[in-house]
Design a protein around this motif. Structure first.
Motif, mmCIF file in Angstrom:
data_model
loop_
_atom_site.group_PDB
_atom_site.id
_atom_site.type_symbol
_atom_site.label_atom_id
_atom_site.label_comp_id
_atom_site.label_asym_id
_atom_site.label_seq_id
_atom_site.Cartn_x
_atom_site.Cartn_y
_atom_site.Cartn_z
ATOM 1 N N TRP A 24 0.829 -1.189 0.000
ATOM 2 C CA TRP A 24 0.000 0.000 0.000
ATOM 3 C C TRP A 24 0.873 1.251 0.000
ATOM 4 O O TRP A 24 1.887 1.327 0.679
ATOM 5 N N ASP A 25 0.425 2.275 -0.757
ATOM 6 C CA ASP A 25 1.184 3.522 -0.880
ATOM 7 C C ASP A 25 0.181 4.680 -0.873
ATOM 8 O O ASP A 25 -0.892 4.577 -1.483
ATOM 9 N N SER A 26 0.520 5.758 -0.176
ATOM 10 C CA SER A 26 -0.406 6.895 -0.068
ATOM 11 C C SER A 26 -0.022 8.073 -0.963
ATOM 12 O O SER A 26 -0.681 9.115 -0.923
ATOM 13 N N MET A 27 1.009 7.925 -1.766
ATOM 14 C CA MET A 27 1.477 9.025 -2.615
ATOM 15 C C MET A 27 0.388 9.466 -3.588
ATOM 16 O O MET A 27 -0.210 8.648 -4.284
ATOM 17 N N GLY A 28 0.108 10.766 -3.615
ATOM 18 C CA GLY A 28 -0.879 11.316 -4.536
ATOM 19 C C GLY A 28 -2.306 11.200 -4.061
ATOM 20 O O GLY A 28 -3.231 11.522 -4.815
ATOM 21 N N CYS A 29 -2.528 10.771 -2.819
ATOM 22 C CA CYS A 29 -3.882 10.621 -2.286
ATOM 23 C C CYS A 29 -4.009 11.367 -0.956
ATOM 24 O O CYS A 29 -3.068 11.413 -0.174
ATOM 25 N N ARG A 30 -5.167 11.933 -0.708
ATOM 26 C CA ARG A 30 -5.469 12.564 0.574
ATOM 27 C C ARG A 30 -6.922 12.270 0.929
ATOM 28 O O ARG A 30 -7.697 11.799 0.088
ATOM 29 N N PHE A 31 -7.280 12.557 2.182
ATOM 30 C CA PHE A 31 -8.646 12.213 2.600
ATOM 31 C C PHE A 31 -9.330 13.417 3.237
ATOM 32 O O PHE A 31 -8.691 14.345 3.733
ATOM 33 N N GLU A 32 -10.673 13.379 3.194
ATOM 34 C CA GLU A 32 -11.513 14.339 3.899
ATOM 35 C C GLU A 32 -12.602 13.570 4.634
ATOM 36 O O GLU A 32 -13.047 12.518 4.169
ATOM 37 N N ILE A 33 -13.004 14.060 5.779
ATOM 38 C CA ILE A 33 -14.051 13.412 6.573
ATOM 39 C C ILE A 33 -15.381 14.088 6.279
ATOM 40 O O ILE A 33 -15.502 15.314 6.380
ATOM 41 N N ASN A 34 -16.382 13.291 5.916
ATOM 42 C CA ASN A 34 -17.727 13.802 5.637
ATOM 43 C C ASN A 34 -18.730 12.949 6.402
ATOM 44 O O ASN A 34 -19.214 11.933 5.909
ATOM 45 N N GLY A 35 -19.020 13.373 7.643
ATOM 46 C CA GLY A 35 -19.913 12.571 8.479
ATOM 47 C C GLY A 35 -19.262 11.249 8.838
ATOM 48 O O GLY A 35 -18.164 11.200 9.382
ATOM 49 N N ARG A 36 -19.941 10.138 8.502
ATOM 50 C CA ARG A 36 -19.383 8.802 8.751
ATOM 51 C C ARG A 36 -18.494 8.340 7.604
ATOM 52 O O ARG A 36 -17.780 7.345 7.741
ATOM 53 N N ASN A 37 -18.537 9.042 6.481
ATOM 54 C CA ASN A 37 -17.785 8.631 5.299
ATOM 55 C C ASN A 37 -16.400 9.277 5.254
ATOM 56 O O ASN A 37 -16.186 10.363 5.795
ATOM 57 N N ILE A 38 -15.476 8.573 4.601
ATOM 58 C CA ILE A 38 -14.148 9.107 4.306
ATOM 59 C C ILE A 38 -14.062 9.298 2.803
ATOM 60 O O ILE A 38 -14.259 8.350 2.040
ATOM 61 N N ILE A 39 -13.788 10.526 2.370
ATOM 62 C CA ILE A 39 -13.668 10.824 0.945
ATOM 63 C C ILE A 39 -12.195 10.784 0.562
ATOM 64 O O ILE A 39 -11.383 11.543 1.096
ATOM 65 N N CYS A 40 -11.844 9.885 -0.345
ATOM 66 C CA CYS A 40 -10.476 9.777 -0.835
ATOM 67 C C CYS A 40 -10.354 10.517 -2.164
ATOM 68 O O CYS A 40 -11.133 10.270 -3.094
ATOM 69 N N LYS A 41 -9.362 11.409 -2.225
ATOM 70 C CA LYS A 41 -9.110 12.166 -3.455
ATOM 71 C C LYS A 41 -7.703 11.842 -3.931
ATOM 72 O O LYS A 41 -6.733 12.087 -3.215
ATOM 73 N N CYS A 42 -7.612 11.275 -5.147
ATOM 74 C CA CYS A 42 -6.313 10.852 -5.691
ATOM 75 C C CYS A 42 -6.118 11.434 -7.090
ATOM 76 O O CYS A 42 -7.088 11.780 -7.775
#
Length: 395
Positions: free
Chosen positions: A70-88
């Motif tokens: 697993w690698d996190s390069m180029g991805c970030r997250f945002e919290i929206n209520g109970r959901n996690i929004i991944c932006k890559c």
């Protein structure tokens, strides 16, 4: 087009980088006509008891560790209520990693906020006390130099703690976040360099007992080490990181210490200064152990006085010169005991308290100045009362 899978977790979760984290969402493989399309995926965590702030949006990198990881390069997250929004910014198989120790991380965050709050309060008190006693304690050159250094240490640590607190509430993709992180880098580096200057002043007076450092030399050393060196380091790292577009972390407002050169810009100056200050502490202890002329070496009073000097000197040097920061270099690994992490966070969070107690209040000249100030205030108050009383009686 996206395909979600729940069974691939059993295969892809067995990776070397997930000892402290685990897959906590479906694995989604996404394809598109254009590779330049930004990817945004909503994940509902499988285990909702874990702290969402410990989330990592990751993709499966087939070239990592030989077999893929697993690698996190180029991805970030945002919290929206109970959901996690991944932006890559690229296409591959995505999922969500969350720390197994999220609750403990939350407690550590709370402890850090509390200790920093205490530290800020103590540093403000230190500034007030320094202002009260300044004229009394800066009558000679040595004392003036020491209190100028202390004032800079207090101011840099105070502004660094406030900036660090502000950064916790900023989004990483804002310009203000980048500015505040740059100042945090500069402030903490400057704090260490001023601790280094204090150590050099102590070493100078240990070696040249009856010789004062000239004012011009003190000004040059202070400006060069206290301001110029940390500014050059922090500005160079900011410039390189900004143009390479990886100066900040993608999930929080902090420097991207995953980049080796950014991590070393913090660790190398700190480690060098801490090492030198440890040497200065050892020299100071040996100096205090040597009996002065005319004293009986084995007398009970002399031994007791020596122990007090060593204890006080060690406490002051350890707190003021930042030696307790050396504890952090023993805990850089991910598998560090959580107890030791608590110890490290508490000790470093309470630097302001240590400076107030050992750097300001324990100074005998400061104590004398405060006693004189409050004694004068008390006498003045009593004289004022007597004057008013006599005036009223005459009337």
């Amino acid at each position: 087009m996206s395909i979600a899978s729940a069974t691939l977790i059993d295969i892809l979760d067995q990776s070397s980088n997930t000892e402290d984290s685990r897959v906590n969402g479906l694995i989604v493989t996404t394809s598109a006509e254009s590779s330049s399309i930004p990817i945004q995926i909503n994940f509902l965590p499988l285990n909702t008891t874990l702290d969402p702030t410990s989330s990592q949006c990751v993709f499966w990198n087939y070239n990592l560790n030989g077999t893929g990881d697993w690698d996190s390069m180029g991805c970030r997250f945002e919290i929206n209520g109970r959901n996690i929004i991944c932006k890559c910014t690229h296409l591959t198989s995505f999922s969500l990693l969350m720390s197994r120790f999220a609750t403990k991380s939350h407690e550590l965050t709370l402890i850090t906020k509390i200790t920093i709050g205490i530290s800020v309060g103590c540093l403000v008190i230190s500034l007030i006390l320094e202002a009260i006693v300044w004229k009394h304690v800066t009558k000679n050159r040595t004392s003036l130099a020491r209190h100028v250094i202390m004032l800079n240490i207090i101011l840099f640590l105070l502004t660094a703690n406030i900036s660090f607190t502000v950064a916790q509430y900023l989004k990483p993709d804002t310009k203000f976040c980048m500015v505040i992180v740059f100042f945090i880098h500069f402030l903490y580096l400057a704090l260490f360099f001023w601790m280094f200057i204090l150590g050099l002043l102590l070493l100078y007076h240990l070696i040249f007992l009856f010789k004062n450092l000239s004012k011009a030399a003190m000004v040059i050393i202070s400006l060069t080490l206290g301001y110029l060196c940390p500014l050059i380091i922090s500005a160079s790292i900011f410039t390189i990181g900004y143009f390479r577009k990886h100066y900040l972390k993608q999930d929080k407002c902090w420097m991207n210490t995953e980049e080796l050169y950014i991590l070393l810009s913090f660790n190398v100056p700190q480690l060098a200064i801490v090492t030198i200050n440890i040497f200065i502490t050892i020299v100071a202890i040996f100096k205090m152990l040597r009996p002065t002329i005319g004293e009986k070496q084995n007398s009970h009073a002399n031994i007791k006085n020596t122990v007090k000097q060593i204890a006080r000197g060690t406490a002051i040097l350890t707190s003021i010169l930042g030696l307790c920061w050396a504890l952090g270099y023993a805990f850089l690994k991910a598998d560090t005991s959580i107890v030791m992490r608590y110890v490290f966070d508490i000790l470093n969070g309470l630097q302001g308290l240590f400076i107030l107690v050992f750097g300001v209040v324990s100074d005998s000249k400061v104590q004398e100045a405060l006693i004189q100030r409050f004694s004068w205030s008390s006498e003045h108050s009593q004289k004022s009362k007597l004057l008013l009383s006599s005036t009223s009686n005459s009337q």
